[in-house]
Design a protein around this motif. Structure first.
Motif: not given
Length: 100
Positions: A37-43, A74-77, A79-85, A92-100
């Motif tokens: 599940l890729t998340v691109f943007h939160t608004e 987590a491509l969305c800044p 979501v990425n920030m929350q996952f890193r914090r 359990d749900i964070w795909e940390k090593d994903w590369h395009q």
């Protein structure tokens, strides 16, 4: 009263939507492929900022991913920030090593 829902359109793209008193207050742009599940943007609409609505959107996204056994890219800044914090909270749900 706030409510959230996942809306998927064609080609597995969609949104996590947040409503406040039936007015759309915010959204996350998402896409699903295979088990990701890729998340691109939160608004969040400016009139609803500062009320924790981005966190409500994130909670719905995470709940959905856990329910469907998906990994989040987590491509969305935000979501990425929350996952890193809070890496342990999302481990359990964070795909940390994903590369395009």
């Amino acid at each position: 009263m706030e409510s959230t829902r996942i809306t998927l359109t064609g080609h597995a793209r969609g949104e996590v939507q947040l409503f406040s008193n039936e007015v759309k207050a915010g959204k996350m742009d998402i896409a699903m492929t295979n088990s990701r599940l890729t998340v691109f943007h939160t608004e969040v609409d400016p009139e609803f900022e500062g009320q924790g609505f981005a966190k409500l959107l994130l909670a719905q996204l995470v709940s959905y991913a856990r329910e469907k056994q998906l990994k989040i890219v987590a491509l969305c800044p935000y979501v990425n920030m929350q996952f890193r914090r809070h890496p342990m909270q999302y481990e359990d749900i964070w795909e940390k090593d994903w590369h395009q």
